[in-house]
Structures are given as structure tokens and as C-alpha cells.
Write a protein that holds these residues in place. Structure first.
Motif, PDB file in Angstrom:
ATOM      1  N   ASP A 102       0.833  -1.204   0.000  1.00  0.00           N
ATOM      2  CA  ASP A 102       0.000   0.000   0.000  1.00  0.00           C
ATOM      3  C   ASP A 102       0.865   1.250   0.000  1.00  0.00           C
ATOM      4  OD1 ASP A 102      -2.789  -0.721   0.004  1.00  0.00           O
ATOM      5  OD2 ASP A 102      -2.430  -1.686   1.943  1.00  0.00           O
ATOM      6  N   GLY A 103       0.339   2.284  -0.636  1.00  0.00           N
ATOM      7  CA  GLY A 103       1.028   3.574  -0.653  1.00  0.00           C
ATOM      8  C   GLY A 103       0.111   4.607  -1.271  1.00  0.00           C
ATOM      9  N   GLY A 104       0.430   5.871  -1.076  1.00  0.00           N
ATOM     10  CA  GLY A 104      -0.363   6.949  -1.671  1.00  0.00           C
ATOM     11  C   GLY A 104       0.401   8.257  -1.576  1.00  0.00           C
ATOM     12  N   ALA A 105      -0.181   9.297  -2.149  1.00  0.00           N
ATOM     13  CA  ALA A 105       0.455  10.620  -2.089  1.00  0.00           C
ATOM     14  C   ALA A 105      -0.599  11.683  -2.359  1.00  0.00           C
ATOM     15  CB  ALA A 105       1.565  10.735  -3.116  1.00  0.00           C
ATOM     16  N   VAL A 106      -0.301  12.888  -1.874  1.00  0.00           N
ATOM     17  CA  VAL A 106      -1.098  14.065  -2.245  1.00  0.00           C
ATOM     18  C   VAL A 106      -0.177  14.999  -3.007  1.00  0.00           C
ATOM     19  CG1 VAL A 106      -2.465  16.010  -1.438  1.00  0.00           C
ATOM     20  CG2 VAL A 106      -2.496  13.861  -0.144  1.00  0.00           C
ATOM     21  N   ALA A 107      -0.650  15.493  -4.155  1.00  0.00           N
ATOM     22  CA  ALA A 107       0.099  16.499  -4.909  1.00  0.00           C
ATOM     23  C   ALA A 107      -0.578  17.844  -4.715  1.00  0.00           C
ATOM     24  CB  ALA A 107       0.135  16.122  -6.385  1.00  0.00           C
ATOM     25  N   THR A 108       0.217  18.882  -4.589  1.00  0.00           N
ATOM     26  CA  THR A 108      -0.311  20.231  -4.377  1.00  0.00           C
ATOM     27  C   THR A 108       0.706  21.256  -4.863  1.00  0.00           C
ATOM     28  OG1 THR A 108      -1.231  21.746  -2.728  1.00  0.00           O
ATOM     29  CG2 THR A 108       0.591  20.385  -1.995  1.00  0.00           C
ATOM     30  N   ASN A 109       0.219  22.453  -5.158  1.00  0.00           N
ATOM     31  CA  ASN A 109       1.160  23.535  -5.494  1.00  0.00           C
ATOM     32  C   ASN A 109       1.394  24.470  -4.315  1.00  0.00           C
ATOM     33  OD1 ASN A 109       1.531  22.630  -8.059  1.00  0.00           O
ATOM     34  ND2 ASN A 109       0.015  24.008  -8.996  1.00  0.00           N
ATOM     35  N   ARG A 110       0.678  24.243  -3.212  1.00  0.00           N
ATOM     36  CA  ARG A 110       0.748  25.210  -2.095  1.00  0.00           C
ATOM     37  C   ARG A 110       1.714  24.739  -1.014  1.00  0.00           C
ATOM     38  NH1 ARG A 110      -5.391  26.964  -1.135  1.00  0.00           N
ATOM     39  NH2 ARG A 110      -5.808  27.662  -3.263  1.00  0.00           N
ATOM     40  N   PRO A 111       2.750  25.532  -0.738  1.00  0.00           N
ATOM     41  CA  PRO A 111       3.726  25.118   0.274  1.00  0.00           C
ATOM     42  C   PRO A 111       3.105  24.904   1.649  1.00  0.00           C
ATOM     43  CG  PRO A 111       4.275  27.311  -0.647  1.00  0.00           C
ATOM     44  CD  PRO A 111       3.088  26.802  -1.395  1.00  0.00           C
ATOM     45  N   ALA A 112       2.140  25.760   2.026  1.00  0.00           N
ATOM     46  CA  ALA A 112       1.560  25.625   3.375  1.00  0.00           C
ATOM     47  C   ALA A 112       0.745  24.338   3.481  1.00  0.00           C
ATOM     48  CB  ALA A 112       0.679  26.838   3.684  1.00  0.00           C
ATOM     49  N   VAL A 113       0.060  23.976   2.390  1.00  0.00           N
ATOM     50  CA  VAL A 113      -0.729  22.728   2.393  1.00  0.00           C
ATOM     51  C   VAL A 113       0.226  21.535   2.496  1.00  0.00           C
ATOM     52  CG1 VAL A 113      -2.216  21.246   0.970  1.00  0.00           C
ATOM     53  CG2 VAL A 113      -2.702  23.695   1.148  1.00  0.00           C
ATOM     54  N   ALA A 114       1.303  21.566   1.725  1.00  0.00           N
ATOM     55  CA  ALA A 114       2.271  20.457   1.759  1.00  0.00           C
ATOM     56  C   ALA A 114       2.850  20.317   3.172  1.00  0.00           C
ATOM     57  CB  ALA A 114       3.378  20.700   0.740  1.00  0.00           C
ATOM     58  N   LYS A 115       3.144  21.428   3.798  1.00  0.00           N
ATOM     59  CA  LYS A 115       3.754  21.382   5.139  1.00  0.00           C
ATOM     60  C   LYS A 115       2.775  20.789   6.157  1.00  0.00           C
ATOM     61  CE  LYS A 115       6.368  24.184   8.288  1.00  0.00           C
ATOM     62  NZ  LYS A 115       6.276  25.420   8.999  1.00  0.00           N
ATOM     63  N   ARG A 116       1.525  21.226   6.088  1.00  0.00           N
ATOM     64  CA  ARG A 116       0.545  20.699   7.045  1.00  0.00           C
ATOM     65  C   ARG A 116       0.239  19.221   6.776  1.00  0.00           C
ATOM     66  NH1 ARG A 116      -3.356  22.764  10.385  1.00  0.00           N
ATOM     67  NH2 ARG A 116      -5.031  21.729   9.246  1.00  0.00           N
ATOM     68  N   LEU A 117       0.185  18.847   5.497  1.00  0.00           N
ATOM     69  CA  LEU A 117      -0.053  17.428   5.180  1.00  0.00           C
ATOM     70  C   LEU A 117       1.089  16.563   5.717  1.00  0.00           C
ATOM     71  CD1 LEU A 117      -1.363  17.692   1.507  1.00  0.00           C
ATOM     72  CD2 LEU A 117      -2.643  16.771   3.448  1.00  0.00           C
ATOM     73  N   ALA A 118       2.323  17.074   5.597  1.00  0.00           N
ATOM     74  CA  ALA A 118       3.477  16.308   6.084  1.00  0.00           C
ATOM     75  C   ALA A 118       3.367  16.093   7.589  1.00  0.00           C
ATOM     76  CB  ALA A 118       4.770  17.034   5.729  1.00  0.00           C
ATOM     77  N   ALA A 119       2.817  17.069   8.298  1.00  0.00           N
ATOM     78  CA  ALA A 119       2.615  16.893   9.743  1.00  0.00           C
ATOM     79  C   ALA A 119       1.415  15.980  10.010  1.00  0.00           C
ATOM     80  CB  ALA A 119       2.403  18.251  10.407  1.00  0.00           C
ATOM     81  N   LEU A 120       0.329  16.181   9.252  1.00  0.00           N
ATOM     82  CA  LEU A 120      -0.902  15.398   9.490  1.00  0.00           C
ATOM     83  C   LEU A 120      -0.699  13.897   9.279  1.00  0.00           C
ATOM     84  CD1 LEU A 120      -3.549  17.749   7.842  1.00  0.00           C
ATOM     85  CD2 LEU A 120      -3.653  16.900  10.196  1.00  0.00           C
ATOM     86  N   ARG A 121       0.197  13.529   8.363  1.00  0.00           N
ATOM     87  CA  ARG A 121       0.431  12.084   8.121  1.00  0.00           C
ATOM     88  C   ARG A 121       1.311  11.488   9.210  1.00  0.00           C
ATOM     89  NH1 ARG A 121       5.364  12.206   3.632  1.00  0.00           N
ATOM     90  NH2 ARG A 121       6.627  13.538   4.954  1.00  0.00           N
ATOM     91  N   ASP A 122       1.940  12.334  10.009  1.00  0.00           N
ATOM     92  CA  ASP A 122       2.959  11.881  10.957  1.00  0.00           C
ATOM     93  C   ASP A 122       2.630  12.335  12.374  1.00  0.00           C
ATOM     94  OD1 ASP A 122       5.319  10.648  11.737  1.00  0.00           O
ATOM     95  OD2 ASP A 122       6.520  12.459  11.443  1.00  0.00           O
ATOM     96  N   GLY A 123       1.370  12.090  12.744  1.00  0.00           N
ATOM     97  CA  GLY A 123       0.974  12.364  14.129  1.00  0.00           C
ATOM     98  C   GLY A 123       0.907  13.833  14.497  1.00  0.00           C
TER      99      GLY A 123
END
Ligand SMILES: Cc1ncc(COP(=O)(O)O)c(C=O)c1O
Length: 367
Positions: free
Chosen positions: A195-216
Motif C-alpha cells: 500500500d502507498g499513496g500521495a497528495v500532490a499540491t502547489n501550495r507550500p503551506a498545504v504540503a507542510k501541514r499534510l506532512a505533519a498530518l500524516r505523521d501524528g
């Protein structure tokens, strides 16, 4: 009798073996298995491939959708998310796991993509997001969904779990919304070996929050700053994905060629109806509508040809979504499609002779 499976991943593994072996050696030499250099490199490479500024690797496609909704603040049962009735149940399960409520719209008769007019009709003052699906590899009507989402000031989360490499009118999907969710389930156009997945985005703030949201909800420390989940892409899976990614365009071209072959071979068969595709489709699945569908599948199985149904029950009639308030008959186009659709074998490197045999046997059934 030679069997023809729905999908055969062996040739994809064989042609990429030197690359994934090299990546695995690198990973083992570091003995670092969570959020290390393989995942970071894959995130950069995948973002570049799909024309996005950022990608965030997560545990599944379902988690990718859930995390987009969480990032957008859609975590309350009173918040409704409008999606297609014809998709994998995981699309709508992600809405439930985020904490919100799925609402279902019907599909277009010709393409089986979510119908944006029906989706607009289903929107209420509780509508918090739209979650259209790029079904079978075909981008849905993103111009309309973007306008609809803007008009209702609701985020647009794209389920691109079947559409790796697809663009809409030549433009990357991330130009239409900051949330594009992908799955790397093994049989996808780009799959890993688990299993695996990803989110693609152009927004740096969204990418940063997603990186935190996936990791507790953490930022590389042991402090959780928000209600979050644990759903990270593994280093191991990134080793395979990095080996497969450079072949994605070639594999998609192969899929398109085979789909075009099936179109030509089956177009005139009485009893079959082709599902409309545009050239931008990456042909994840080859789906036709078939009279006496279940008999056709039995006939093919007897000849060693495997088929599948994506999907046999529309989501509003599945027990997990019984609270959605829609009864049989409410979404007639999706319901009818579920009785007729069948997916024929298709994978990159599938021999033309195998596709010919499938088409021959289908034609023979209707003669
Ligand atoms: C359209 C669609 N959405 C969501 C998902 C969920 O992805 P995953 O199985 O990686 O959780 C899938 C794959 O099964 C899918 O095909």
C-alpha cells in the motif's frame, strides 16, 4: 489453455529490476526505513512528473483523501462531501474516517464520470467539499467542478487514485485545486508492492501541514500539534516507486494503445456499448457496458480470461453508507451502469495477441 489474467505485474518488475535493486541496496545500507531519503526523493520526482510543486507520500490512497479533507478542516459529521456513486468504496470511506458525511451524485451516461450538474443539485448549505473522481483514468469535468467549488466556497479534493500522469486539457491536475490524491495500490498505473499513496499540491503551506498530518501532527519531533494520523509512505515502497516512475509515461502510452485496440475491435458488437473516453485518459481500466454481463464473464472465464467489475454496487446502496439517505432508484444512471459494466484485461506489456484473443472471445459470445 493459456490463462489471461486481469493484470500481470511481472513484466513491469522485470524491466525495472536493476533500478529497484539499486534503491533497495541504498536503503539497506542506511538502515533507515521511515521518512528517509527514498521517500523524500520520490516526493520530488513524483511532483515533477505530475506537474505539481510538492508531493507528500502517505500510507494509502484512502489516507491521501482523508488527509486532504483534514487539511481543509472537514472533520465534522455536519459537513457534507459530494462525491460519485460509482467509485471505489474507499473514496467515500475516506470521508467517513475524516469525520465528515459523504453525499452521492449520479454519473454521466456516456463517460460514467461524476455528473457535475447532478453534483450541483445535491449541494446544500452543509456542503463542505466536492470530491470528484477521475474514474478509470479519465479526468472528470474539472472546469465545471472548479467553478462549482468556487461558487460554493468549498474546497475541491480530486480523487486521482486511478489517474497517475493524467492532465486535464493539457494542464496538471494541481492547477485546478490544491488537493490531488493518488493511490499506489499495486495494480494502479503507478503502483508499489503493497500500500502507498500521495497528495500532490502547489501550495507550500498545504504540503507542510499534510506532512505533519500524516505523521501524528509532529514536525520531526515528539510533539503533536494537531489531531492527526499515522500514515506515511514506507522507504521500501519508495524504492519501487522510484524505479517505476520513469516508465509511467511509456506504460500509460501502452495502456492507451491497448484501449484503442479494444475500441476498434468491439465498437460494432451488438450487445456492447463503449464507455466514452477522451484522449487525456490514462486508461487505467478498460470498461465496457455489456448485455448479459454476468453470462459474458462466465463465458470468458471458461476460456481462461479473467474479468472484473468496477464497481458492482453503487455506493449509496452499500451498507457502510446507508445513512446517506438515498434509496434504490435515486441515482438511476449509476445503478444501471453497475449492472452492465465489465473491465477487460489490460496492463502495460500485455501482448497484442492476448488482447486479440479477449476481443475474439467477446465477439464470439454475442454472435
Ligand atoms: C478511485 C479510488 N479511490 C480511492 C482508492 C483507495 O486507494 P487505496 O486502496 O490506496 O487506499 C482507490 C483504490 O482502491 C480508487 O480506485
Amino acid at each position: 489453455m493459456k490463462k489471461i489474467p486481469m493484470v500481470n505485474l511481472q513484466p513491469l518488475l522485470d524491466v525495472t529490476a536493476p533500478q529497484w535493486r539499486y534503491n533497495l541496496d541504498e536503503m539497506f545500507s542506511r538502515a533507515h526505513f521511515i521518512l528517509g531519503t527514498q521517500v523524500a526523493a520520490f516526493e520530488r520526482e513524483f511532483a515533477a512528473e505530475v506537474g505539481a510543486k510538492f508531493a507528500v507520500g502517505v500510507g494509502t490512497g484512502t489516507a491521501a483523501i482523508e488527509l486532504c479533507l483534514r487539511e481543509a478542516g472537514i472533520t465534522d459529521r455536519k459537513q457534507e462531501v459530494v462525491t460519485s456513486a460509482l467509485t471505489s468504496p474507499f473514496t467515500a470511506l475516506a470521508v467517513l474516517t475524516a469525520g465528515a458525511t459523504p453525499r452521492f451524485a449520479d454519473v454521466e451516461e456516456g463517460s460514467l464520470q461524476i455528473d457535475c450538474v447532478d453534483a450541483a443539485c445535491r449541494a446544500t448549505k452543509r456542503t463542505a467539499a466536492f470530491l470528484p473522481v477521475h474514474l478509470y483514468g479519465q479526468p472528470c469535468d474539472l472546469d465545471h467542478f472548479r467553478s462549482l467549488a468556487r461558487a460554493l466556497k468549498a474546497p475541491l479534493v480530486q480523487d486521482a487514485c486511478q489517474a497517475h500522469g493524467a492532465r486535464y486539457k493539457g494542464r496538471p491536475l494541481t492547477e485546478f485545486s490544491p488537493y490531488v490524491a493518488y493511490s499506489f495500490y499495486p495494480t494502479k498505473n503507478l503502483g508499489c508492492l503493497g500500500d502507498g499513496g500521495a497528495v500532490a499540491t502547489n501550495r507550500p503551506a498545504v504540503a507542510k501541514r499534510l506532512a505533519a498530518l500524516r505523521d501524528g501532527g509532529r514536525h520531526n519531533d515528539q510533539v503533536s500539534r494537531m489531531a492527526a494520523i499515522n500514515s506515511r509512505l514506507d522507504e521500501l515502497q519508495a524504492c519501487y516507486l522510484r524505479a517505476f516512475l520513469p516508465r509511467l509515461a511509456e506504460w500509460n502510452a501502452d495502456r492507451r494503445r491497448l484501449a484503442a485496440f479494444y475500441d476498434d475491435a468491439l465498437r460494432d458488437v451488438a450487445g456492447l456499448r463503449l464507455v466514452k473516453r477522451w484522449p487525456c485518459s490514462v486508461s487505467h481500466l478498460y470498461v465496457v457496458r455489456a448485455a448479459r454481463r454476468d453470462k459474458l464473464r462466465e463465458h470468458l472465464a471458461k476460456q481462461g480470461i479473467m474479468t472484473a467489475v468496477h464497481y458492482p454496487v453503487p455506493l449509496h446502496l452499500q451498507p457502510a453508507f446507508r445513512d446517506c439517505g438515498l434509496k434504490r432508484g435515486a441515482l438511476p444512471r449509476a445503478e444501471k451502469a453497475c449492472r452492465e459494466i465489465v473491465s477487460l484485461p489490460l496492463w502495460p506489456y500485455m501482448a497484442k495477441s492476448d488482447a486479440e484473443r479477449v476481443a475474439d472471445r467477446v465477439r464470439a459470445f454475442y454472435r
